[in-house]
Design an enzyme around this catalytic site. Structure first.
Site, short mmCIF file in Angstrom:
data_model
loop_
_atom_site.label_atom_id
_atom_site.label_comp_id
_atom_site.label_asym_id
_atom_site.label_seq_id
_atom_site.Cartn_x
_atom_site.Cartn_y
_atom_site.Cartn_z
N THR A 1 -24.82 -2.82 5.38
CA THR A 1 -24.07 -4.05 5.70
C THR A 1 -23.53 -4.00 7.14
OG1 THR A 1 -22.15 -3.05 4.63
CG2 THR A 1 -23.45 -4.59 3.32
N TYR B 1 0.82 -1.22 0.00
CA TYR B 1 0.00 0.00 0.00
C TYR B 1 0.85 1.27 0.00
CZ TYR B 1 -4.47 -2.43 0.58
OH TYR B 1 -5.59 -3.22 0.39
N GLU C 1 -14.81 -1.14 10.50
CA GLU C 1 -15.92 -0.33 9.94
C GLU C 1 -17.24 -0.71 10.60
OE1 GLU C 1 -16.27 0.99 5.60
OE2 GLU C 1 -17.71 -0.65 5.70
C1 UD2 Z 1 -13.03 -0.82 3.54
C2 UD2 Z 1 -12.91 0.55 4.15
C3 UD2 Z 1 -11.71 0.56 5.09
C4 UD2 Z 1 -11.82 -0.50 6.15
C5 UD2 Z 1 -12.04 -1.87 5.50
C6 UD2 Z 1 -12.36 -2.90 6.58
C7 UD2 Z 1 -13.80 1.93 2.34
C8 UD2 Z 1 -13.46 2.83 1.18
N1 UD2 Z 1 -12.74 1.49 3.07
O1 UD2 Z 1 -11.90 -0.84 2.66
O2 UD2 Z 1 -11.57 1.82 5.72
O3 UD2 Z 1 -12.88 -0.18 7.03
O4 UD2 Z 1 -13.11 -1.83 4.54
O5 UD2 Z 1 -12.84 -4.07 6.00
O6 UD2 Z 1 -14.94 1.68 2.58
N2 UD2 Z 1 -3.79 -1.24 4.61
C9 UD2 Z 1 -2.40 -1.25 4.41
N3 UD2 Z 1 -1.83 -2.37 3.89
C10 UD2 Z 1 -2.54 -3.48 3.56
C11 UD2 Z 1 -3.92 -3.46 3.77
C12 UD2 Z 1 -4.53 -2.33 4.28
O7 UD2 Z 1 -1.71 -0.27 4.67
O8 UD2 Z 1 -1.92 -4.45 3.08
C13 UD2 Z 1 -4.41 -0.04 5.21
C14 UD2 Z 1 -4.52 1.10 4.21
O9 UD2 Z 1 -4.43 2.34 4.89
C15 UD2 Z 1 -5.92 0.91 3.65
C16 UD2 Z 1 -6.68 0.46 4.91
O10 UD2 Z 1 -5.74 -0.34 5.63
O11 UD2 Z 1 -6.41 2.12 3.09
C17 UD2 Z 1 -7.96 -0.35 4.66
O12 UD2 Z 1 -7.72 -1.46 3.85
P1 UD2 Z 1 -8.38 -1.60 2.41
O13 UD2 Z 1 -8.44 -0.25 1.80
O14 UD2 Z 1 -7.74 -2.67 1.65
O15 UD2 Z 1 -9.85 -2.05 2.80
P2 UD2 Z 1 -11.19 -1.94 1.88
O16 UD2 Z 1 -10.87 -1.41 0.53
O17 UD2 Z 1 -11.94 -3.22 1.97
#
Ligand code: UD2
Length: 318
Positions: free
Chosen positions: A209, A90, A267
């Site tokens: 959700t 990331y 979340e």
């Molecule tokens: C959703 C939410 C996110 C979080 C997650 C939990 C949205 C846009 N985002 O995103 O805030 O609540 O669901 O399930 O709704 N990260 C790293 N390295 C990694 C993985 C994650 O640094 O390998 C950090 C990074 O800051 C990232 C955050 O964790 O922005 C959340 O992870 P995600 O963006 O992959 O999660 P996502 O897209 O499912």
């Protein structure tokens, strides 16, 4: 002759009356337009809700005057702490995040970014503006993306408690796989601030959700809940965000002890928290859009957007 003079006099009086009335009318029209546009700003939206049932504002383009609101906060000499996590792959999102923030995020205000990463060497060298600061903090690597996402609550709780008390007035906690596209500034500040998830801003409650298993501390029963909030952005005063992060962390620890993980991780806990601790200000999905190619008539400006990513490629696990 006297009759003629009298006619001229009456004609003169009539002319005066018509002239004064017309000037009055013109004055009234001009001042109404001026005050309408410049003092009250002709603000408000009728196509979207701009206030919650508990009277918290929902910020949309067209509901605030940026000149007025900027001048209010300029006098307050505020600092906005902004946290972002970039672990593993990331770190590739950091350059866009920081460069676009410098262009659109609290421009002209003091911002202190706190960047948490397991690879400080990968932090790009982005030129920051005046009164913009960046502190990099090293974290150990983690094997599950869910753990990275959830661990943010505990790390934020400690950061606020141990370091920020005299360093900042407000804090925003943001996802890194994002980009600023339009103004995000002082109109977003409040005691406790949540952002409505773009997929659910117009959806009926039963679609939300939320965590539905009563065994989890994040459980929200059917028929309850006001909005569905994203975990990608939340903020507020240090005191309120400290209480939020501490509570969510405690709830997640109880879940761990009971071998359960909420459906959408922190979340889900954030949504539970906001159900019983109502945000004092809500930001519309302008403040977290999901896919730039999607459009909605309600969203007149996209300020901050999630960027498309290949989860299988960037995450340490699936
Ligand atoms: C959703 C939410 C996110 C979080 C997650 C939990 C949205 C846009 N985002 O995103 O805030 O609540 O669901 O399930 O709704 N990260 C790293 N390295 C990694 C993985 C994650 O640094 O390998 C950090 C990074 O800051 C990232 C955050 O964790 O922005 C959340 O992870 P995600 O963006 O992959 O999660 P996502 O897209 O499912």
């Amino acid at each position: 002759m006297t009759m003629r003079l009298r006619h001229i006099f009456h004609f003169f009086l009539l002319g005066m009356f018509v002239g004064l009335s017309l000037s009055g009318l013109i004055y009234w029209v001009i001042t109404s337009i001026w005050f309408g546009n410049h003092l009250t700003g002709n603000l408000g939206r009728t196509d979207v809700a701009s206030v919650t049932p508990w009277l918290a504002p929902i910020v949309w383009e067209g509901t605030f005057d940026s000149t007025v609101i900027d001048s209010i906060y300029k006098q307050q000499n505020i600092t906005v702490a902004t946290t972002v996590f970039a672990l593993g792959k990331y770190t590739r999102f950091l350059r866009d995040f920081l460069e676009s923030a410098e262009e659109h995020y609290f421009v002209g205000f003091r911002v202190h970014y706190y960047l948490f990463t397991d690879q400080p060497d990968e932090v790009p060298n982005v030129k920051l503006g005046q009164e913009r600061y960046l502190t990099v903090k090293k974290l150990p690597s983690m094997n599950r993306w869910q753990d990275i996402s959830m661990s943010r609550m505990e790390i934020l709780e400690k950061l606020i408690k141990n370091e920020l008390a005299s360093e900042a007035d407000y804090i925003f906690c943001l996802d890194v796989d994002t980009k600023f596209i339009g103004r995000w500034s002082v109109e977003s500040l409040g005691r406790l601030v949540g952002v409505i998830h773009p997929w659910f801003f117009n959806a009926p409650r039963f679609i939300f959700t939320y965590e539905r298993r009563p065994e989890s501390q994040a459980y929200i029963p059917a028929g309850e809940g006001d909005y569905y909030f994203t975990g990608a952005a939340f903020g507020g005063s240090l005191k309120d965000v400290h209480h939020l992060t501490k509570t969510c962390q405690e709830q997640m620890n109880i879940d761990i002890a009971n071998s359960i993980e909420a459906i959408w991780h922190e979340e889900s806990h954030l949504n539970k928290y906001f159900l019983y601790n109502k945000p004092s200000k809500l930001l519309s999905p302008e403040y977290l859009w999901r896919d730039i190619s999607m459009s909605s008539g309600y969203v007149k400006i996209i300020r901050f957007s999630h960027v498309a990513k290949n989860n299988a490629e960037v995450r340490p696990n699936l």
